[in-house]
Design a protein around this motif. Structure first.
Motif, PDB file in Angstrom:
ATOM      1  N   LEU A  67      27.022  -8.315 -40.391  1.00 53.28           N
ATOM      2  CA  LEU A  67      28.434  -8.615 -40.156  1.00 53.28           C
ATOM      3  C   LEU A  67      29.080  -7.549 -39.280  1.00 53.28           C
ATOM      4  O   LEU A  67      29.848  -7.862 -38.364  1.00 53.28           O
ATOM      5  CB  LEU A  67      29.172  -8.724 -41.488  1.00 53.28           C
ATOM      6  N   GLY A  68      28.783  -6.287 -39.545  1.00 51.84           N
ATOM      7  CA  GLY A  68      29.363  -5.209 -38.756  1.00 51.84           C
ATOM      8  C   GLY A  68      29.012  -5.325 -37.283  1.00 51.84           C
ATOM      9  O   GLY A  68      29.867  -5.133 -36.406  1.00 51.84           O
ATOM     10  N   LEU A  69      27.758  -5.645 -36.992  1.00 54.34           N
ATOM     11  CA  LEU A  69      27.334  -5.809 -35.605  1.00 54.34           C
ATOM     12  C   LEU A  69      28.036  -6.999 -34.962  1.00 54.34           C
ATOM     13  O   LEU A  69      28.503  -6.921 -33.817  1.00 54.34           O
ATOM     14  CB  LEU A  69      25.819  -5.993 -35.547  1.00 54.34           C
ATOM     15  N   ALA A  70      28.152  -8.108 -35.708  1.00 56.07           N
ATOM     16  CA  ALA A  70      28.815  -9.297 -35.173  1.00 56.07           C
ATOM     17  C   ALA A  70      30.286  -9.019 -34.865  1.00 56.07           C
ATOM     18  O   ALA A  70      30.807  -9.448 -33.836  1.00 56.07           O
ATOM     19  CB  ALA A  70      28.692 -10.460 -36.161  1.00 56.07           C
ATOM     20  N   VAL A  71      30.969  -8.287 -35.751  1.00 55.80           N
ATOM     21  CA  VAL A  71      32.384  -7.957 -35.529  1.00 55.80           C
ATOM     22  C   VAL A  71      32.548  -7.141 -34.254  1.00 55.80           C
ATOM     23  O   VAL A  71      33.473  -7.365 -33.460  1.00 55.80           O
ATOM     24  CB  VAL A  71      32.964  -7.201 -36.740  1.00 55.80           C
ATOM     25  N   ARG A  72      31.660  -6.170 -34.042  1.00 48.53           N
ATOM     26  CA  ARG A  72      31.769  -5.312 -32.861  1.00 48.53           C
ATOM     27  C   ARG A  72      31.597  -6.104 -31.570  1.00 48.53           C
ATOM     28  O   ARG A  72      32.186  -5.768 -30.545  1.00 48.53           O
ATOM     29  CB  ARG A  72      30.730  -4.186 -32.912  1.00 48.53           C
ATOM     30  N   VAL A 118      26.182 -12.495 -29.009  1.00 51.99           N
ATOM     31  CA  VAL A 118      26.376 -12.581 -27.556  1.00 51.99           C
ATOM     32  C   VAL A 118      26.482 -14.042 -27.131  1.00 51.99           C
ATOM     33  O   VAL A 118      27.339 -14.408 -26.321  1.00 51.99           O
ATOM     34  CB  VAL A 118      25.218 -11.875 -26.820  1.00 51.99           C
ATOM     35  N   ASP A 119      25.617 -14.882 -27.685  1.00 51.01           N
ATOM     36  CA  ASP A 119      25.673 -16.312 -27.354  1.00 51.01           C
ATOM     37  C   ASP A 119      27.025 -16.909 -27.751  1.00 51.01           C
ATOM     38  O   ASP A 119      27.580 -17.741 -27.019  1.00 51.01           O
ATOM     39  CB  ASP A 119      24.550 -17.070 -28.065  1.00 51.01           C
TER      40      ASP A 119
END
Length: 219
Positions: A67-72, A118-119
């Motif tokens: 989730l943290g990576l997706a938010v960034r 990214v997609d």
């Protein structure tokens, strides 16, 4: 798995792999990092064999990082939560493809998360472009999100950067690849490479300094 993907997962206190994987971050010692990495690798390998309890434990251990990576990347909490859920479902379906000798479970999962996020950003930008073409711009799309793909293009697809990476050491290039091409945090780079946090930061810093020196020479 069906509805198991959509419910809140429980911790499995009787599973030694689950206990090790869910352990609080330590002091960066190689031994502890190795134990946590091995535990996650074991869980993901078991998931690939259809072990649903292992999936529950793995989900609990990596959901926050995903989730943290997706938010960034997507810059929107609700959208990031959707991306994270898709990633964790994808992990269940693709777990059998994981090969520990090719990298850690955490880096494998976060690479899937990076690509999904990214997609999603590119899809949202394309949608916004279509709406603008027809005279309708969505009010809910943050302006900063519209520039994310341009920023990523500069970071991840720049020919100048790629050329510069060829002049780095293998260790510097590996660390920068994870940090800038895949969006890993310094701690995630350290975990993926099984090195202390300070060492990961040093490799990234030294690599960036080397790139800067190369670009200054090219001016």
């Amino acid at each position: 798995m069906g509805e198991r993907h959509l419910r809140a997962v429980r911790g499995d206190g009787d599973d030694p792999d689950a206990r090790a994987a869910a352990a609080a971050p330590g002091d960066g010692s190689p031994a502890r990092g190795r134990r946590e990495r091995d535990a996650l690798d074991s869980l993901l390998t078991r998931v690939g064999l259809g072990d649903e309890d292992a999936y529950d434990a793995l989900y609990s251990a990596v959901a926050g990082s995903v989730l943290g990576l997706a938010v960034r990347i997507v810059r929107d909490r609700e959208m990031a939560e959707d991306v994270a859920q898709e990633v964790l479902v994808d992990v269940w379906h693709r777990a059998a493809r994981f090969r520990p000798e090719a990298g850690s479970a955490r880096s494998w999962i976060l690479t899937i998360a990076h690509r999904r996020a990214v997609d999603r950003v590119r899809s949202e930008q394309a949608h916004a472009t279509r709406l603008r073409t027809h005279g309708a711009v969505p009010e809910s799309l943050p302006e900063e999100q519209e520039s994310v793909v341009d920023s990523m293009q500069r970071e991840w697809e720049s020919a100048r950067v790629r050329a510069g990476l060829a002049h780095l050491t293998d260790r510097q290039r590996e660390a920068l690849d994870l940090a800038y091409y895949r969006g890993f945090t310094h701690r995630e780079v350290a975990e993926a490479l099984d090195i202390p946090l300070g060492t990961a930061k040093a490799r990234i810093r030294d690599g960036l300094l080397r790139l800067r020196d190369l670009w200054e020479v090219d001016r």
